[in-house]
Design an enzyme around this catalytic site. Sequence first.
Site, short mmCIF file in Angstrom:
data_model
loop_
_atom_site.label_atom_id
_atom_site.label_comp_id
_atom_site.label_asym_id
_atom_site.label_seq_id
_atom_site.Cartn_x
_atom_site.Cartn_y
_atom_site.Cartn_z
N LYS A 66 3.04 18.59 2.29
CA LYS A 66 2.13 17.46 2.07
C LYS A 66 2.75 16.15 2.57
O LYS A 66 3.94 16.09 2.89
CB LYS A 66 1.83 17.32 0.58
N ARG A 164 -2.69 15.49 -15.01
CA ARG A 164 -3.03 14.91 -13.71
C ARG A 164 -4.27 15.60 -13.16
O ARG A 164 -5.36 15.03 -13.17
CB ARG A 164 -1.83 15.07 -12.77
N TYR A 291 15.76 -14.00 6.75
CA TYR A 291 14.87 -14.95 6.08
C TYR A 291 15.55 -15.55 4.86
O TYR A 291 16.33 -14.90 4.16
CB TYR A 291 13.58 -14.25 5.66
#
Length: 396
Positions: A66, A164, A291
């Site tokens: 997945k 779930r 930054y």
Amino acid sequence: MRTTRRSFFKAAALPAVLAAGTRGARTSPVRDSAFDPWVEIRPSLLRHNAAEVARRAGRRILAVVKNNGYGLGTANVARALEPAPEIHGFAVIKLAEAHELRDAGIQKPVLLMGPFDEKDLADMAARDIMPMTYTPIGPQLEKIAAKIQKPVPLHICVDTGIGRVGVPWREAPGLVRDLAVRKTVEIRGTMMTFTEDPEFDREQLRRFLSLCAGLEAEGIALGTKHAASSYGLFQHADAFLDMVRPGMALYGVYPEPEFRGSKLLELRPALALKARVIYVKQLLPGESAGYNRAYMAKERVWVATLPAGHSDGLPRSAAKGAGVRIGGRLYPLVASVSASHCIAEIGTEPRVQAGDVAVFFDDQEGSRPEDFGAASKTSVYDLTMHLSGFLPRRIV
């Protein structure tokens, strides 16, 4: 990873680049810059890890590929693993990933563990993609079976406490019986997922085994029963059942730090994230980098800019403790990780040059994904699954 821890284009024969295999990935034939970061994939190590899992479990494997194959590319992983005798089939979450596997020529079983609708079901049946179900979809399956003139194979997911997806275990007998009596349905498997709470997991397994025993006593065939993920390989030998369902372990990464020293599995990372140095410069005392002037030079120091940033999947927190290996040395990442760049502190001598290969993580001790993730204070799951689908995948 400890924070204390050649020439340009020297590697003339770079490994072949494969498509990333994700929805939204670039499909145009534009050539990647030689300086772009890339993901390396080692099929031999994927197969090594599969053999290790099979040795540990003594069972066949439903390989979870997945989320873009945990960063390696869904089809890339499946192509590498399909020839392995230990591999029973593949499991995905997105329907597009299931189609990608069939489009790639994968022949072994494909289980869709994610959502679908009735229109999707017809398409899935035509392409031999099994649904994981936990709702009363018997009537829809009747229609599909009538069209394809054969039973629809599926796996049933039982929720034993993770909350779930899955039919709640107390309600599961009714759903299973309804599907089992239909001649248009073939139950190929029954599954559950652990919460990974050690105490509660035992209760979850008790519920699942009790449910299965009761249904099988009624003469209901539940197919292949499976529960153990990568976590379960280390924690729940009693949950290996008929088949195991690992994901991260197949990619050679230990899901929890304590598992790495357990000696139960000898896993080798099958992926690496690399880039080439694009710029080297010296900062004088008081000069800054990044930054918000996140890095301030206290002395004359050399820094190297790398073309990998958080848009590529590099954690922003990597500049707070992780390092990168260049020419066999480990250099700390400093300043800040921007969208497309990061900076390594090289020291008082210019030891690197533009074009040198920089390794964020690979299969070497000290530079494994687990090491980089720990030094970045991020999960290895975030580290691999968040690798951009636009990065080239190179098969080594």
